[in-house]
Design a protein around this motif. Structure first.
Motif, PDB file in Angstrom:
ATOM      1  N   PHE B  33      40.914  29.637  33.556  1.00 40.59           N
ATOM      2  CA  PHE B  33      41.027  31.079  33.360  1.00 40.59           C
ATOM      3  C   PHE B  33      42.246  31.622  34.120  1.00 40.59           C
ATOM      4  O   PHE B  33      42.581  31.113  35.190  1.00 40.59           O
ATOM      5  N   TYR B  35      43.453  35.431  35.612  1.00 37.66           N
ATOM      6  CA  TYR B  35      43.134  36.823  35.871  1.00 37.66           C
ATOM      7  C   TYR B  35      44.318  37.477  36.569  1.00 37.66           C
ATOM      8  O   TYR B  35      45.102  36.819  37.249  1.00 37.66           O
ATOM      9  N   LEU B  43      39.197  42.240  39.134  1.00 40.67           N
ATOM     10  CA  LEU B  43      39.912  41.199  38.411  1.00 40.67           C
ATOM     11  C   LEU B  43      39.749  41.437  36.914  1.00 40.67           C
ATOM     12  O   LEU B  43      38.652  41.765  36.451  1.00 40.67           O
ATOM     13  N   LEU B  45      40.487  39.669  33.083  1.00 36.91           N
ATOM     14  CA  LEU B  45      40.753  38.395  32.442  1.00 36.91           C
ATOM     15  C   LEU B  45      41.902  38.524  31.448  1.00 36.91           C
ATOM     16  O   LEU B  45      41.873  39.385  30.559  1.00 36.91           O
ATOM     17  N   GLY B  58      41.610  37.202  26.659  1.00 40.13           N
ATOM     18  CA  GLY B  58      40.694  37.948  27.508  1.00 40.13           C
ATOM     19  C   GLY B  58      40.799  39.431  27.207  1.00 40.13           C
ATOM     20  O   GLY B  58      41.025  39.830  26.058  1.00 40.13           O
ATOM     21  N   ASP B  59      40.684  40.237  28.241  1.00 32.44           N
ATOM     22  CA  ASP B  59      40.676  41.688  28.051  1.00 32.44           C
ATOM     23  C   ASP B  59      42.070  42.296  28.012  1.00 32.44           C
ATOM     24  O   ASP B  59      42.268  43.356  27.431  1.00 32.44           O
ATOM     25  N   LEU B  90      45.434  35.256  39.599  1.00 28.81           N
ATOM     26  CA  LEU B  90      44.476  34.260  40.065  1.00 28.81           C
ATOM     27  C   LEU B  90      44.090  33.333  38.923  1.00 28.81           C
ATOM     28  O   LEU B  90      43.772  33.785  37.820  1.00 28.81           O
TER      29      LEU B  90
END
Lengths: 114, 112
Positions: B33, B35, B43, B45, B58-59, B90
């Motif tokens: 993943f 982030y 955090l 994504l 992700g978002d 991250l």
């Protein structure tokens, strides 16, 4: 869209006192994680809560999950300075047939002072 | 212990540059993943991958792409860096979708 809100965002505690951090989320989920982050460091997994009514305890921290209320709590008992950190909750939502897409709360910055 | 290693702790780049952030995990985890972490937002994504050469948005995927050519390595690419991509990035990995994610130390990226 899943929203996750933590309360409070800043928490200043005296050593020896008790307090609770709340994590509310907006849509149905039965999987929730708590993480801790020290300044300049990575996130460390604290608790994994996988069902309604789940309760986990580690030292002075206890986490619980109420999926009906869409609420998780992180309770701190007799705080000590070493607990000073930022705490995040993260909700996992089923996508198709699998989980894995975490939505994080804003984080609660906890400071414990003498 | 799981080790998730990000190639740089601090990185400074210029607007318009193509930027690569690298992440390696040593535990044969299936999922990886990326982030970004911003104050007051927690955090968010960007992308994740559940298998080699597989990726999912992700978002907040806009302005980013990813590459996973080998199981242990997951790269985040900023195609044309902009100042609003200044952030802490991250990387995380997990054995499967029922285990907690393990995070790297983060890369603090500044775009000037």
């Amino acid at each position: 869209e899943l929203k996750v809100e933590q309360n409070p965002l800043f928490l200043s505690m005296q050593e020896g006192k008790n307090y609770t951090i709340y994590c509310n989320y907006s849509t149905t989920s039965d999987r929730l994680y708590w993480y801790r982050q020290d300044p300049g460091k990575s996130l460390e997994s604290l608790f994994v809560l996988l069902s309604n009514g789940a309760v986990k305890q580690e030292g002075r921290l206890m986490a619980s999950l109420d999926t009906k209320a869409r609420l998780s709590t992180l309770h701190i008992t007799a705080a000590v300075h070493d607990l000073s950190a930022t705490y995040f909750c993260a909700v996992d939502k089923l996508l198709g047939t699998s989980y894995g897409k975490l939505t994080f709360g804003q984080g609660t910055i906890l400071t414990v002072h003498p | 212990d799981v080790k998730v290693t990000q190639s740089s702790r601090y990185l400074v780049k210029r607007t318009g540059e193509k930027v690569f952030l690298e992440c390696v995990q040593d535990m044969d985890h299936e999922n990886m993943f990326w982030y970004r972490q911003d104050p007051g937002l927690g955090l968010r994504l960007i992308y994740f991958s559940y298998d080699v050469k597989m990726k999912e948005k992700g978002d907040i995927p806009e302005g980013y792409s990813v590459s996973r050519e080998k199981k242990e390595r997951f790269s985040l690419i900023l195609e044309s860096a902009s100042t609003n991509q200044t952030s802490m990035y991250l990387c995380a990995s997990s054995l499967d979708f029922y285990q907690p994610q393990h995070f790297g130390d983060g890369t603090r990226l500044s775009i000037l």
